[in-house]
Every structure is written in structure tokens, then in C-alpha cells.
Design an enzyme around this catalytic site. Sequence first.
Site, PDB file in Angstrom:
ATOM      1  N   ARG A  66     -32.209  38.363  89.124  1.00 25.56           N
ATOM      2  CA  ARG A  66     -32.329  37.663  88.067  1.00 25.56           C
ATOM      3  C   ARG A  66     -32.486  36.126  87.389  1.00 25.56           C
ATOM      4  NH1 ARG A  66     -29.259  38.706  82.899  1.00 25.56           N
ATOM      5  NH2 ARG A  66     -27.797  40.536  84.211  1.00 25.56           N
ATOM      6  N   ARG A  92     -30.494  39.907  76.579  1.00 25.48           N
ATOM      7  CA  ARG A  92     -30.119  40.042  78.482  1.00 25.48           C
ATOM      8  C   ARG A  92     -29.218  38.623  78.710  1.00 25.48           C
ATOM      9  NH1 ARG A  92     -32.580  41.552  82.846  1.00 25.48           N
ATOM     10  NH2 ARG A  92     -32.522  39.714  83.953  1.00 25.48           N
ATOM     11  N   ASN A 108     -26.093  31.108  70.155  1.00 29.27           N
ATOM     12  CA  ASN A 108     -26.225  32.283  70.626  1.00 29.27           C
ATOM     13  C   ASN A 108     -25.447  33.003  69.276  1.00 29.27           C
ATOM     14  OD1 ASN A 108     -26.944  35.021  71.057  1.00 29.27           O
ATOM     15  ND2 ASN A 108     -24.732  35.385  71.696  1.00 29.27           N
ATOM     16  N   HIS A 110     -23.807  36.132  67.752  1.00 32.18           N
ATOM     17  CA  HIS A 110     -23.893  37.255  68.179  1.00 32.18           C
ATOM     18  C   HIS A 110     -23.263  38.318  66.594  1.00 32.18           C
ATOM     19  CE1 HIS A 110     -21.428  40.256  71.044  1.00 32.18           C
ATOM     20  NE2 HIS A 110     -20.710  40.166  70.140  1.00 32.18           N
ATOM     21  N   SER A 137     -21.330  36.062  64.589  1.00 25.12           N
ATOM     22  CA  SER A 137     -20.680  34.294  65.157  1.00 25.12           C
ATOM     23  C   SER A 137     -21.487  33.696  65.855  1.00 25.12           C
ATOM     24  CB  SER A 137     -19.312  34.859  66.254  1.00 25.12           C
ATOM     25  OG  SER A 137     -18.102  35.096  65.627  1.00 25.12           O
ATOM     26  N   ASP A 146     -20.679  35.604  75.376  1.00 22.20           N
ATOM     27  CA  ASP A 146     -20.334  35.231  74.619  1.00 22.20           C
ATOM     28  C   ASP A 146     -18.923  34.732  74.165  1.00 22.20           C
ATOM     29  OD1 ASP A 146     -21.012  39.063  73.611  1.00 22.20           O
ATOM     30  OD2 ASP A 146     -22.502  36.827  72.964  1.00 22.20           O
ATOM     31  N   GLU A 175     -26.137  37.280  58.819  1.00 22.75           N
ATOM     32  CA  GLU A 175     -26.391  36.890  60.450  1.00 22.75           C
ATOM     33  C   GLU A 175     -27.777  35.238  59.521  1.00 22.75           C
ATOM     34  OE1 GLU A 175     -27.859  38.712  63.851  1.00 22.75           O
ATOM     35  OE2 GLU A 175     -26.123  40.220  62.772  1.00 22.75           O
TER      36      GLU A 175
HETATM   37  C1  GRF Z   1     -29.096  41.163  65.716  1.00 25.21           C
HETATM   38  O1  GRF Z   1     -27.441  41.891  64.847  1.00 25.21           O
HETATM   39  C2  GRF Z   1     -28.073  40.332  66.504  1.00 25.21           C
HETATM   40  O2  GRF Z   1     -26.949  39.665  65.965  1.00 25.21           O
HETATM   41  C3  GRF Z   1     -28.019  40.537  67.385  1.00 25.21           C
HETATM   42  O3  GRF Z   1     -29.550  40.834  67.685  1.00 25.21           O
HETATM   43  C4  GRF Z   1     -29.655  41.676  66.291  1.00 25.21           C
HETATM   44  C5  GRF Z   1     -31.228  41.609  65.595  1.00 25.21           C
HETATM   45  O4  GRF Z   1     -31.942  40.347  65.430  1.00 25.21           O
HETATM   46  N1  GRF Z   1     -28.407  39.676  68.141  1.00 25.21           N
HETATM   47  P1  GRF Z   1     -33.206  39.636  65.021  1.00 25.21           P
HETATM   48  O5  GRF Z   1     -33.417  40.750  63.797  1.00 25.21           O
HETATM   49  O6  GRF Z   1     -33.974  40.535  65.881  1.00 25.21           O
HETATM   50  O7  GRF Z   1     -33.024  38.322  65.044  1.00 25.21           O
END
Ligand code: GRF
Length: 219
Positions: A66, A92, A108, A110, A137, A146, A175
Site C-alpha cells: 500500500r 481505496r 472526501n 462519503h 457528507s 471517514d 451529493e
Molecule cells: C458516490 O456515492 C460517492 O459518494 C462514493 O462513490 C459513489 C460514486 O461516485 N464515494 P461517482 O459517481 O464516481 O462520483
Amino acid sequence: MSPLPRLAVLASGRGSNLQCLQDAITAGQLDAQIVGVFSDKPAAAALEKVAPAQRWACSPRDYADREAFDSALADAVAASQPDWIICAGYMRILGAGFVQRFSGRLVNIHPSLLPLHKGLHTHARAIEAGDAEHGASVHFVVPELDAGAVIAQARVPVLDGDSAEVLAKRVLAVEHPLLLASVQLLVAGRLAERDGMVHYDGQSVFSPLRLDSAGTLRR
Ligand code: GRF
């Protein structure tokens, strides 16, 4: 004319949040520029949304561990000289080394009302828990998953009979305006992370900003 704030975006999938930022830039609603899209999935559709020269994607399998992957990712991100690094559908866990290198500039989105439902499968877990509300969020990223200070949240109802897929769509719809409104404040210099707290217009905020129905963030 000062240079436009530079956004590096980390994404692992379709990139709908990235697309929302790009659309806002095109529409003159976000004074910033996307300087690179970085992914752990070379086939991620999100990468197609920028020119090849602005893409970086490697498979973690090609790295010893990693730390090695995160270090290569961090070097690539740093080379784009970003003002802000936005994890938008990046799936990831980022190691402590990466997080510390960009501390205070790393956010981020979430799909839960943190601190509820950290981690994966948030929509199914919200339904299983019998939550009346769910949502998304935007938070500063810290080494713990998170767990960083939450900048802003958007709420949606959980309705009887919701499947995880139906609820996920309802959350995704908020979002996009949530991330946009948060990034607008970030690039305007109105948000900062200090001592693990969110500072908004120079004042500590003790609860996340709320997205209203007009797409504006309110205390
Ligand atoms: C979204 O729900 C985001 O919150 C999560 O991944 C999902 C896909 O996001 N982390 P996107 O459509 O690739 O922006």
C-alpha cells in the site's frame, strides 16, 4: 488575474461527482480548474472525462504494498501542483503517508451522514438500521477512515420499501450539489481545517453546514 485554484480529483468509478464539478466550471459556477484525475482503476470511466495528459491510473497490484502505491499516487498528485485534492468516488483507503502529505487540502465525499455508517455499503446499512434519514457528507480526510471533520451534509428521507439501489440514487442526487457547494467555499478560501475542526469564514463550526433545497450551504 490570479491563477484559477487547481483541483486534483481522485476517482475509482464512473465519476459523476467529477462531472458535476466540470459542468459547474463550464457554466461559470465554479472558479477552478481540474488539473488531473487520479485513479486506482486504469479502466475507470472517470479518467475519460479529462485529456490523456491529465490522467494518472495505476493498479495497486503492480506495487509491492500500500505504501508503495500511495507514494506513487502522491508523487503524481503533487506533480499536478493542486491547491485541493478531492476524493470523489475514490474507493481505496489512503494511507497515513498520503494523508499527511496533503493534510488540510484533502477532502472526501462519503455517502452517509457521518459519523454514521463509515466505510462501505452505507445505503444498505442505513436501511437495515431503520434510519429515517440518510445522506452524504463532505469531510476533511484524516488517516482514520471517514473520520475527519465534516464540512457539510445533505439529507434525504429513507422511504418504506427503499432498496439500497433506490436510496443510493436519492443520495447521489444530493451529493452533486453538496460537493459543488463545498468546493466553491474551499476554492474561495472560506473553509480551512485547523486542529481537527472546520473553520468557516475564520470561525470554528461545531456542526456540519447544511445543504438547503436551493443548493446553498447554511450554518
Ligand atoms: C458516490 O456515492 C460517492 O459518494 C462514493 O462513490 C459513489 C460514486 O461516485 N464515494 P461517482 O459517481 O464516481 O462520483
